[in-house]
Enzyme design. Structure first.
Site, PDB file in Angstrom:
ATOM      1  N   PRO A  24      31.755  33.086  22.899  1.00 11.06           N
ATOM      2  CA  PRO A  24      32.262  33.147  21.529  1.00 11.06           C
ATOM      3  C   PRO A  24      31.967  34.778  20.993  1.00 11.06           C
ATOM      4  CG  PRO A  24      29.983  31.887  21.808  1.00 11.06           C
ATOM      5  CD  PRO A  24      30.753  31.984  23.105  1.00 11.06           C
ATOM      6  N   CYS A  26      31.715  37.134  17.598  1.00 11.47           N
ATOM      7  CA  CYS A  26      32.149  37.051  16.120  1.00 11.47           C
ATOM      8  C   CYS A  26      33.342  37.997  15.581  1.00 11.47           C
ATOM      9  CB  CYS A  26      31.073  37.469  15.440  1.00 11.47           C
ATOM     10  SG  CYS A  26      29.656  36.049  15.197  1.00 11.47           S
ATOM     11  N   GLN A 102      31.690  27.275  19.063  1.00  8.14           N
ATOM     12  CA  GLN A 102      30.119  27.544  18.841  1.00  8.14           C
ATOM     13  C   GLN A 102      29.849  27.149  17.485  1.00  8.14           C
ATOM     14  OE1 GLN A 102      28.125  31.281  18.934  1.00  8.14           O
ATOM     15  NE2 GLN A 102      26.832  30.725  20.520  1.00  8.14           N
ATOM     16  N   TYR A 184      18.955  33.266  16.586  1.00  9.10           N
ATOM     17  CA  TYR A 184      19.472  32.498  15.490  1.00  9.10           C
ATOM     18  C   TYR A 184      18.652  31.043  15.456  1.00  9.10           C
ATOM     19  CZ  TYR A 184      22.853  36.087  15.439  1.00  9.10           C
ATOM     20  OH  TYR A 184      23.325  37.161  15.367  1.00  9.10           O
ATOM     21  N   GLY A 325      33.447  38.397  28.188  1.00 10.83           N
ATOM     22  CA  GLY A 325      33.435  38.839  26.794  1.00 10.83           C
ATOM     23  C   GLY A 325      34.067  39.965  26.645  1.00 10.83           C
TER      24      GLY A 325
END
Ligand SMILES: Cc1cc2nc3c(=O)[nH]c(=O)nc-3n(C[C@H](O)[C@H](O)[C@H](O)COP(=O)(O)O)c2cc1C
Length: 358
Positions: A24, A26, A102, A184, A325
């Site tokens: 994932p 963002c 996610q 998080y 990534g």
């Protein structure tokens, strides 16, 4: 040369064509701040599927509006968002890859600016921000002090994860990832640094892991037995005050007992000034430790930028899946390139691009 990276892997009802997946990432690209995916997300995610990835995992997606990292994040708390994800999963599937997402809650690290805005602190309410919530009213350095979640608030988070999971499956996602890493909300509960609660969700490791386990159970009950569940953990906080890698092994074992199929092993994110020895494959030893000691499949991530490096991680049994990534941002066709480097005859190179690979 071995081709372990291009061996399919099966998790529950889902067979993924290889072990080179996209983690994932963002994009902070929901300009309308309504959590609905846009053409950017379609292009961004579709390019990795075209590039040969086994699975493409959509960025941290808020299960509630206040669970977004920033107002520009994706969300899955309503049906309009669900319906807009459909063309993304369709595009990924049309390229032969599996679609993951996610599901996330940012807790005390919510309502921030997107990096490139170059602004410090939180996004104010009149620019789309909100008051964050967390296990305890302890601020992450540089950010506002969050409101402590009460029991009703915790129950609401658990329900929101389950409802978002249902929408994700209805939108065509094959794999669900629950964010328990990078400081998080799930990580905030796990960590004694950010969790000072004295109820059933604070104190012992078992109590600090309770929220994550409740989320896993609620999601599993909602989506049934066929859907693979991934949990992303920060295996270490890179801080003497945080939980340890051994604690992460214990938590991973519990997650496995609750039906989690793969642990995505990252590190850090809850301690602002932690010094992290970033370098090639620097998080791989933690993945290997969790795989060996908790006996659960794992994904390794972090500066795995070279085909032989990725192959070696799977061959040596350090991880079952390798996540690439930033190198995939630089080259979305990285899996095709890796196959060529490993002399693997990848049968899913786009026919349209064949002339580029002759
Ligand atoms: C632009 C960007 C956005 C990211 N967003 C997320 C995210 O939404 N969720 C997450 O768990 N990790 C996120 N990460 C971390 C990546 O998933 C990955 O763990 C990290 O980049 C290390 O792998 P790499 O060295 O291959 O890039 C992000 C990383 C980047 C570069």
């Amino acid at each position: 040369v071995t081709h372990a990276l291009f061996e399919p892997i099966r998790l529950r009802d889902v067979e993924v064509r290889n072990r080179l997946w996209i983690p994932p990432m963002c994009q902070y690209s929901v300009e309308r701040k309504d959590g609905v995916p846009t053409d950017w997300h379609l292009m961004h995610l579709g390019s990795f599927a075209r590039g040969g990835a086994g699975a493409v995992i959509v960025e941290a997606t808020g299960v509630v509006p206040e669970g977004r990292i920033s107002p520009w994040d994706l969300g899955l708390w309503n049906d309009e968002q669900r319906d807009a994800f459909r063309r993304i999963t369709d595009l990924i599937h049309a390229q032969g890859a599996k679609a993951g997402i996610q599901l996330a809650h940012a807790g005390r690290k919510a309502s921030t600016w997107r990096e490139w805005e170059g602004r410090e602190g939180n996004t104010p309410v009149d620019e789309g921000g909100w008051q964050p919530v967390a296990p305890s009213a302890i601020a992450f350095p540089g950010l506002t002090t969050p409101t402590e979640l009460d029991q009703a608030g915790i129950d609401g988070v658990v329900t929101a994860f389950a409802e978002a999971a249902r929408r994700a499956v209805d939108a065509g996602f094959d794999i669900l990832e629950l964010h328990g890493a990078h400081g998080y909300l799930g990580n905030q509960f796990l960590s004694p640094i950010s969790n000072h609660r004295t109820d059933a969700y604070g104190g012992s490791l078992e109590n600090r892991a309770r929220l994550l386990i409740e989320i896993v159970d609620a999601v599993r009950a909602e989506v049934g037995e066929g859907v693979p569940l991934v949990v992303r953990l920060s295996a270490t906080e890179w801080s003497d005050d945080g939980y340890t890698a051994e604690d992460s092994v214990t938590v991973s074992r519990w997650l496995k007992e609750h039906g989690v199929d793969l642990i995505s092993v990252s590190t850090g994110g809850n301690v602002a000034d932690a010094s992290i020895p970033v370098g090639p494959g620097y998080q791989v030893p933690f993945a290997a430790q969790i795989r060996a000691d908790a006996e659960v499949p794992v994904a390794a991530v972090g500066m795995i930028d070279e085909p032989f490096q990725a192959e070696q991680i799977v061959v040596l049994g350090q991880a079952d899946v390798v996540l690439v990534g930033r190198e995939a941002l630089r080259d979305p066709n990285f899996p095709i390139r890796a196959a060529a480097a490993l002399r693997y005859p990848l049968e899913y190179k786009p026919a349209q691009y064949a002339r580029a690979y002759r």
